[in-house]
Design a protein around this motif. Structure first.
Motif, PDB file in Angstrom:
ATOM      1  N   ASN A  60       0.835  -1.484   0.026  1.00  0.00           N
ATOM      2  CA  ASN A  60       0.174  -0.138   0.233  1.00  0.00           C
ATOM      3  C   ASN A  60       0.709   1.245  -0.121  1.00  0.00           C
ATOM      4  N   LEU A  61       2.166   1.113  -0.135  1.00  0.00           N
ATOM      5  CA  LEU A  61       2.836   2.208  -0.110  1.00  0.00           C
ATOM      6  C   LEU A  61       2.639   3.420  -1.243  1.00  0.00           C
ATOM      7  N   ARG A  62       2.426   2.725  -2.431  1.00  0.00           N
ATOM      8  CA  ARG A  62       2.049   3.545  -3.891  1.00  0.00           C
ATOM      9  C   ARG A  62       0.614   4.364  -3.424  1.00  0.00           C
ATOM     10  N   GLU A  63      -0.149   3.459  -3.025  1.00  0.00           N
ATOM     11  CA  GLU A  63      -1.636   3.933  -2.572  1.00  0.00           C
ATOM     12  C   GLU A  63      -1.422   5.148  -1.718  1.00  0.00           C
ATOM     13  N   ILE A  64      -0.640   5.061  -0.872  1.00  0.00           N
ATOM     14  CA  ILE A  64      -0.646   6.026   0.354  1.00  0.00           C
ATOM     15  C   ILE A  64       0.199   7.385  -0.386  1.00  0.00           C
ATOM     16  N   VAL A  65       1.172   7.208  -1.056  1.00  0.00           N
ATOM     17  CA  VAL A  65       1.682   8.275  -1.795  1.00  0.00           C
ATOM     18  C   VAL A  65       0.882   8.975  -2.760  1.00  0.00           C
ATOM     19  N   ASP A  66       0.093   8.091  -3.633  1.00  0.00           N
ATOM     20  CA  ASP A  66      -0.872   8.618  -4.409  1.00  0.00           C
ATOM     21  C   ASP A  66      -2.062   9.449  -3.771  1.00  0.00           C
ATOM     22  N   SER A  67      -2.411   9.036  -2.570  1.00  0.00           N
ATOM     23  CA  SER A  67      -3.685   9.990  -1.847  1.00  0.00           C
ATOM     24  C   SER A  67      -3.018  10.992  -1.153  1.00  0.00           C
ATOM     25  N   VAL A  68      -1.763  10.995  -0.513  1.00  0.00           N
ATOM     26  CA  VAL A  68      -1.172  12.028   0.177  1.00  0.00           C
ATOM     27  C   VAL A  68      -0.654  13.081  -0.657  1.00  0.00           C
ATOM     28  N   LYS A  69      -0.162  12.849  -1.833  1.00  0.00           N
ATOM     29  CA  LYS A  69       0.685  13.553  -2.783  1.00  0.00           C
ATOM     30  C   LYS A  69       1.576  14.531  -2.182  1.00  0.00           C
ATOM     31  N   PRO A  70       2.660  14.098  -1.622  1.00  0.00           N
ATOM     32  CA  PRO A  70       3.471  14.713  -0.644  1.00  0.00           C
ATOM     33  C   PRO A  70       4.343  15.637  -1.801  1.00  0.00           C
ATOM     34  N   ASP A  71       4.794  16.916  -1.121  1.00  0.00           N
ATOM     35  CA  ASP A  71       5.784  17.475  -1.925  1.00  0.00           C
ATOM     36  C   ASP A  71       7.172  16.977  -1.321  1.00  0.00           C
ATOM     37  N   GLU A  72       7.425  16.438   0.026  1.00  0.00           N
ATOM     38  CA  GLU A  72       8.530  16.051   0.614  1.00  0.00           C
ATOM     39  C   GLU A  72       8.170  14.722   1.125  1.00  0.00           C
ATOM     40  N   VAL A  73       9.182  13.728   0.910  1.00  0.00           N
ATOM     41  CA  VAL A  73       9.296  12.551   1.932  1.00  0.00           C
ATOM     42  C   VAL A  73      10.323  12.417   2.683  1.00  0.00           C
ATOM     43  N   TYR A  74      10.171  12.250   3.909  1.00  0.00           N
ATOM     44  CA  TYR A  74      11.277  11.872   4.935  1.00  0.00           C
ATOM     45  C   TYR A  74      11.094  10.582   5.304  1.00  0.00           C
ATOM     46  N   HIS A  75      12.201   9.916   4.957  1.00  0.00           N
ATOM     47  CA  HIS A  75      12.111   8.171   5.108  1.00  0.00           C
ATOM     48  C   HIS A  75      13.152   8.053   6.445  1.00  0.00           C
ATOM     49  N   LEU A  76      12.494   8.137   7.551  1.00  0.00           N
ATOM     50  CA  LEU A  76      13.043   7.793   8.744  1.00  0.00           C
ATOM     51  C   LEU A  76      12.948   6.349   9.270  1.00  0.00           C
ATOM     52  N   GLY A  77      11.824   5.709   8.594  1.00  0.00           N
ATOM     53  CA  GLY A  77      11.438   4.231   9.278  1.00  0.00           C
ATOM     54  C   GLY A  77      12.321   3.303   9.182  1.00  0.00           C
ATOM     55  N   ALA A  78      12.766   2.489  10.096  1.00  0.00           N
ATOM     56  CA  ALA A  78      13.938   1.510   9.901  1.00  0.00           C
ATOM     57  C   ALA A  78      13.718   0.636  11.036  1.00  0.00           C
ATOM     58  N   GLN A  79      14.408  -0.690  11.036  1.00  0.00           N
ATOM     59  CA  GLN A  79      14.821  -1.369  12.237  1.00  0.00           C
ATOM     60  C   GLN A  79      16.200  -0.829  12.479  1.00  0.00           C
ATOM     61  N   SER A  80      15.910   0.021  13.612  1.00  0.00           N
ATOM     62  CA  SER A  80      17.487   1.046  13.757  1.00  0.00           C
ATOM     63  C   SER A  80      18.356   0.662  14.913  1.00  0.00           C
ATOM     64  N   HIS A  81      18.011  -0.586  15.767  1.00  0.00           N
ATOM     65  CA  HIS A  81      18.837  -1.025  16.729  1.00  0.00           C
ATOM     66  C   HIS A  81      19.904  -1.746  16.061  1.00  0.00           C
ATOM     67  N   VAL A  82      21.395  -1.295  16.331  1.00  0.00           N
ATOM     68  CA  VAL A  82      22.422  -2.241  15.624  1.00  0.00           C
ATOM     69  C   VAL A  82      22.520  -3.359  16.173  1.00  0.00           C
ATOM     70  N   LYS A  83      22.531  -3.618  17.815  1.00  0.00           N
ATOM     71  CA  LYS A  83      22.838  -4.814  18.108  1.00  0.00           C
ATOM     72  C   LYS A  83      21.573  -6.048  17.896  1.00  0.00           C
ATOM     73  N   LEU A  84      20.453  -5.518  17.737  1.00  0.00           N
ATOM     74  CA  LEU A  84      19.305  -6.361  17.450  1.00  0.00           C
ATOM     75  C   LEU A  84      19.290  -6.783  15.882  1.00  0.00           C
ATOM     76  N   SER A  85      20.141  -5.980  15.149  1.00  0.00           N
ATOM     77  CA  SER A  85      20.257  -6.343  13.671  1.00  0.00           C
ATOM     78  C   SER A  85      21.267  -7.746  13.548  1.00  0.00           C
ATOM     79  N   PHE A  86      22.025  -8.044  14.376  1.00  0.00           N
ATOM     80  CA  PHE A  86      22.671  -9.275  14.490  1.00  0.00           C
ATOM     81  C   PHE A  86      21.884 -10.340  14.843  1.00  0.00           C
TER      82      PHE A  86
END
Ligand code: GDD
Length: 328
Positions: A57-83
């Protein structure tokens, strides 16, 4: 017309500060989050539910929101957990970036609109460093599944810029902290524990490598740099850092010292918190961001440690009142 921003990872530390910053600038703010159960929600923004590991549904969200700017901050961001979760981390943190880039690219092709894209790249990409301080031209040597995924996402961002002319920028952010930092990261783990120890709610603090050095800044300062990158005339990549490096020990000195305690009386080094491979030393040079974007950090290392400790002391005092009244 209000400008529209879409933020992945909107309920995280950076997402919450960025939302406040953009609302202040009169943006309409939308966010993507995988769930409702945790994080920071700002009721003046709109949340859309999607999983970066499942791009349906990412494309649907982008199509409906029509953003001027996208800030991509989402991640699995914990380094130790990544192991422990290397494949999940590659999928969310690495391929998740391609999923969102691709959704934006398709949206642009379909509508002819221009969308500006910010990628949350990380100083962890420098890993086993080859020079210090690290700049935009320092080669990467990632030391964790998380850092490998971030290197992949970094290059995908550049690839979409070069292949399709997308306005896509990498912010190579060094560690950035705040009272909203997750409790599994070392600074917040320390400030929470120190405050609880001060009030007799906790007796010891178990940590891993105390010799690791990081370039720690304040998250509230760093979200301004993200925005500045997307306002510039050309898309580019920037190091965002405090320009100072300090060890975990020095952070302990600041926090426990602020509470008139000696951390050596409470800290226990526990192998459980060591990583299979460690990043020993990070130190960023933000000269390009200062020169081109006019950005510089405002909160110092000492102020950061004190802001976080004072915040956690207030929380610990509330906890103590409840504990004294037998409420869990
Ligand atoms: N988390 C944690 N817990 N880290 C510890 C501990 C502990 O008990 N004891 C020592 N450390 C050391 C880690 O080994 C590491 O060297 C350092 O403290 C910082 O760890 P974290 O706060 O977990 O952050 P990080 O540097 O691994 O990663 C953070 O910063 C990156 C930017 O450089 C994360 O926010 C990443 O998502 C981000 O990209």
């Amino acid at each position: 017309m209000k400008r529209v921003a879409l933020i992945t990872g909107i309920t995280g530390q950076d997402g919450s500060y960025l939302t406040e910053f953009l609302l202040e600038k009169d943006y309409e703010v939308h966010g993507i989050s995988p769930c409702t159960s945790h994080g920071f929600f700002n009721h003046d923004s709109t949340i859309h539910f999607a999983d970066l590991a499942d791009g349906t549904n990412l494309r649907e969200i982008v199509d409906s929101v029509k953003p001027d700017e996208v800030y991509h901050l989402g991640a699995q961001s914990h380094v130790k957990l990544s192991f422990e979760l290397p494949v999940r981390t590659a999928d969310v943190t690495g391929v998740g970036t391609t999923r969102i880039l691709n959704a934006i690219h398709e949206h642009q092709q379909h509508t002819g609109r221009q969308v500006r894209f910010y990628q949350a790249s990380s100083s962890e990409m420098y890993g086993k460093i080859v020079e210090s301080p690290q700049t935009e031209t320092t080669p990467f040597h990632p030391r964790s599944p998380y850092a490998c995924a971030k290197v992949y996402a970094y290059w995908q961002t550049i690839n979409y810029r070069e292949a399709y002319g997308m306005f896509a920028c990498n912010g190579i952010l060094f560690n950035h902290e705040s009272p909203r930092r997750g409790q599994a990261f070392v600074t917040r783990k320390i400030t929470q524990a120190a405050a609880r120890i001060k009030l007799g709610l906790q007796k010891e603090l178990r940590l891993g490598n105390l010799d690791a050095k990081r370039d720690w800044g304040f998250a509230g300062d760093y979200v301004e740099a993200m925005w500045l990158m997307l306002q510039h005339s050309e898309p580019d990549d920037y190091v965002i850092a405090s320009g100072e490096t300090h060890s975990v020990r020095e952070f302990l000195d600041e926090v426990f010292g602020h509470l008139d305690l000696d951390w050596q009386d409470y800290v226990v080094v526990d192998p459980e918190f060591f990583r299979p491979s460690e990043v020993d030393h990070l130190h960023g040079d933000f000269g390009k961001a200062r020169r081109v974007l006019g950005w510089e950090p405002k909160v110092s290392f000492r102020e950061l440690a004190q802001i976080m400790t004072d915040h956690d002391l207030v929380a610990a005092k509330k906890e103590k009142v409840l504990a004294d009244h037998g409420v869990e």
